[in-house]
Design a protein around this motif. Structure first.
Motif, PDB file in Angstrom:
ATOM      1  N   MET A  44       0.850  -1.195   0.000  1.00  0.00           N
ATOM      2  CA  MET A  44       0.000   0.000   0.000  1.00  0.00           C
ATOM      3  C   MET A  44       0.887   1.247   0.000  1.00  0.00           C
ATOM      4  N   SER A  45       0.650   2.131  -0.957  1.00  0.00           N
ATOM      5  CA  SER A  45       1.446   3.349  -1.049  1.00  0.00           C
ATOM      6  C   SER A  45       1.089   4.287   0.103  1.00  0.00           C
ATOM      7  N   VAL A  46       2.034   5.166   0.436  1.00  0.00           N
ATOM      8  CA  VAL A  46       1.845   6.098   1.545  1.00  0.00           C
ATOM      9  C   VAL A  46       1.866   7.521   0.996  1.00  0.00           C
ATOM     10  N   ILE A  47       0.863   8.329   1.369  1.00  0.00           N
ATOM     11  CA  ILE A  47       0.785   9.712   0.918  1.00  0.00           C
ATOM     12  C   ILE A  47       1.464  10.604   1.943  1.00  0.00           C
ATOM     13  N   ASP A  48       2.410  11.395   1.479  1.00  0.00           N
ATOM     14  CA  ASP A  48       3.133  12.315   2.346  1.00  0.00           C
ATOM     15  C   ASP A  48       2.307  13.589   2.516  1.00  0.00           C
ATOM     16  N   LEU A  49       1.894  13.895   3.739  1.00  0.00           N
ATOM     17  CA  LEU A  49       1.081  15.088   3.981  1.00  0.00           C
ATOM     18  C   LEU A  49       1.873  16.379   3.851  1.00  0.00           C
ATOM     19  N   GLY A  50       3.173  16.253   3.605  1.00  0.00           N
ATOM     20  CA  GLY A  50       3.980  17.431   3.353  1.00  0.00           C
ATOM     21  C   GLY A  50       3.888  17.892   1.906  1.00  0.00           C
ATOM     22  N   ALA A  51       3.328  17.045   1.048  1.00  0.00           N
ATOM     23  CA  ALA A  51       3.192  17.394  -0.366  1.00  0.00           C
ATOM     24  C   ALA A  51       2.138  18.474  -0.543  1.00  0.00           C
ATOM     25  N   SER A  52       2.372  19.373  -1.484  1.00  0.00           N
ATOM     26  CA  SER A  52       1.448  20.495  -1.668  1.00  0.00           C
ATOM     27  C   SER A  52       0.071  20.044  -2.128  1.00  0.00           C
ATOM     28  N   ASP A  53       0.002  18.924  -2.842  1.00  0.00           N
ATOM     29  CA  ASP A  53      -1.282  18.442  -3.373  1.00  0.00           C
ATOM     30  C   ASP A  53      -1.782  17.210  -2.634  1.00  0.00           C
ATOM     31  N   TYR A  54      -1.374  17.062  -1.357  1.00  0.00           N
ATOM     32  CA  TYR A  54      -1.765  15.856  -0.617  1.00  0.00           C
ATOM     33  C   TYR A  54      -3.279  15.729  -0.503  1.00  0.00           C
ATOM     34  N   SER A  55      -3.983  16.869  -0.362  1.00  0.00           N
ATOM     35  CA  SER A  55      -5.431  16.837  -0.172  1.00  0.00           C
ATOM     36  C   SER A  55      -6.124  16.198  -1.367  1.00  0.00           C
TER      37      SER A  55
ATOM     38  N   PHE B 103       3.266  11.748   8.308  1.00  0.00           N
ATOM     39  CA  PHE B 103       3.409  13.131   8.753  1.00  0.00           C
ATOM     40  C   PHE B 103       4.324  13.150   9.963  1.00  0.00           C
ATOM     41  N   ASN B 104       5.355  13.983   9.926  1.00  0.00           N
ATOM     42  CA  ASN B 104       6.326  14.086  11.028  1.00  0.00           C
ATOM     43  C   ASN B 104       6.887  12.716  11.418  1.00  0.00           C
ATOM     44  N   ASP B 105       7.293  11.951  10.408  1.00  0.00           N
ATOM     45  CA  ASP B 105       7.939  10.640  10.602  1.00  0.00           C
ATOM     46  C   ASP B 105       7.009   9.601  11.222  1.00  0.00           C
ATOM     47  N   LYS B 106       5.714   9.826  11.165  1.00  0.00           N
ATOM     48  CA  LYS B 106       4.751   8.844  11.644  1.00  0.00           C
ATOM     49  C   LYS B 106       3.809   8.462  10.512  1.00  0.00           C
ATOM     50  N   THR B 107       3.298   7.244  10.576  1.00  0.00           N
ATOM     51  CA  THR B 107       2.365   6.763   9.566  1.00  0.00           C
ATOM     52  C   THR B 107       1.011   6.498  10.212  1.00  0.00           C
ATOM     53  N   TYR B 108      -0.036   6.937   9.522  1.00  0.00           N
ATOM     54  CA  TYR B 108      -1.387   6.800  10.044  1.00  0.00           C
ATOM     55  C   TYR B 108      -2.283   6.125   9.002  1.00  0.00           C
TER      56      TYR B 108
ATOM     57  N   LEU C  75      -6.451  17.786   7.790  1.00  0.00           N
ATOM     58  CA  LEU C  75      -6.014  16.538   8.417  1.00  0.00           C
ATOM     59  C   LEU C  75      -4.791  16.737   9.297  1.00  0.00           C
ATOM     60  N   LYS C  76      -3.830  17.531   8.837  1.00  0.00           N
ATOM     61  CA  LYS C  76      -2.586  17.701   9.611  1.00  0.00           C
ATOM     62  C   LYS C  76      -2.862  18.317  10.979  1.00  0.00           C
ATOM     63  N   GLU C  77      -3.907  19.115  11.074  1.00  0.00           N
ATOM     64  CA  GLU C  77      -4.245  19.748  12.360  1.00  0.00           C
ATOM     65  C   GLU C  77      -4.785  18.738  13.366  1.00  0.00           C
ATOM     66  N   ASN C  78      -5.204  17.560  12.880  1.00  0.00           N
ATOM     67  CA  ASN C  78      -5.795  16.553  13.762  1.00  0.00           C
ATOM     68  C   ASN C  78      -4.864  15.366  14.000  1.00  0.00           C
ATOM     69  N   LEU C  79      -3.591  15.569  13.725  1.00  0.00           N
ATOM     70  CA  LEU C  79      -2.581  14.528  13.972  1.00  0.00           C
ATOM     71  C   LEU C  79      -1.654  14.991  15.089  1.00  0.00           C
ATOM     72  N   HIS C  80      -1.138  14.033  15.819  1.00  0.00           N
ATOM     73  CA  HIS C  80      -0.137  14.379  16.855  1.00  0.00           C
ATOM     74  C   HIS C  80       0.904  13.285  16.958  1.00  0.00           C
TER      75      HIS C  80
END
Length: 240
Positions: free
Chosen positions: A1-12, A29-34, A235-240
């Motif tokens: 399964m591919s992983v989408i990097d939330l740091g990408a400008s078009d991640y949404s 996101f921030n070296d974690k996978t969700y 989404l990034k605002e709801n990750l920790h």
């Protein structure tokens, strides 16, 4: 399964497209996978269950507004018009209001009511406003348009197709509502600044409704196992 990097400008956009095809998508996101899942249970009622929202009236099999919205919209409009009656006709009979065709004064004289509402239907009231028969200075009401063809799209602007589109409801915010929301209101009418603020509220709420129709809400699973519902764009605002 591919992983989408939330740091990408078009991640949404990538995440939205993936969730249309798959029930689960991995994101980093921030070296974690969700794990992220489609939130098929998100409803318009849920996204509108917030403070400081416009009154929203719609009655159709495609879209339903807030409970008793038409009643509360009419209350805001009638309060404004009845206040104008009292100001213009200070000796009017206490029972006179905007639903009376004539204003009866205490001295027995009567005048045609310039603030007369022909109906207690919000659609009819809006038609009167459009015809210039009544003017509201403390209340802002806008139509909500829908284009319905296999699915539904809503907007504050009319669509080009006259066969599959039209007005499906209305949104309203009044000066008194702004006061309740804590805004510093010093005038007895909506200023251009007030109207700009209200327009922002309308735009935001239409975007929220559209996001439900476009399946833009997801569930993200955190490391401790619990799930959080989030708009894809936030989404990034709801990750920790």
């Amino acid at each position: 399964m591919s992983v989408i990097d939330l740091g990408a400008s078009d991640y949404s956009l990538m995440l939205h497209n993936e969730l249309i095809e798959k029930s689960e998508v991995k994101v980093s996101f921030n070296d974690k996978t969700y794990s992220v899942f489609r939130d098929d249970g998100m409803s318009i009622e849920q996204v509108r269950d917030v403070d400081n929202k416009a009154l929203f009236f719609a009655e159709s099999r495609y879209l339903t507004g807030d409970n008793d919205a038409e009643y509360w919209m009419l209350s805001e409009i009638k309060n404004e018009l009845n206040g104008k009656i009292r100001k213009r006709f200070p000796t009017a009979h206490p029972a006179c209001d905007c639903l009376d065709e004539d204003i009866e004064l205490n001295n027995g004289r009567s005048y045609k009511n310039p603030y007369y509402l022909e109906s207690e239907s919000i659609a009819d009231v809006f038609s009167q406003i459009q015809r210039g028969e009544i003017t509201l200075t403390q209340t802002m009401i806008v139509p909500v348009y829908a284009y319905i063809h296999s699915d539904i799209t809503v907007s504050l602007n009319p669509f080009g197709c006259r066969f599959d589109s039209g007005i499906i409801g209305f949104m309203l915010v009044s000066l008194s509502m702004l006061k309740e929301w804590g805004h510093n209101v010093k005038t007895g009418y909506l200023t251009s600044k007030h109207k700009s603020l209200i327009q922002t509220v309308f735009d935001s709420e239409i975007n929220d409704i559209e996001s439900v129709f476009r399946n833009k809400y997801c569930l993200v699973q955190h490391e401790d196992g619990y799930y959080v519902s989030s708009h894809i764009d936030h989404l990034k605002e709801n990750l920790h």
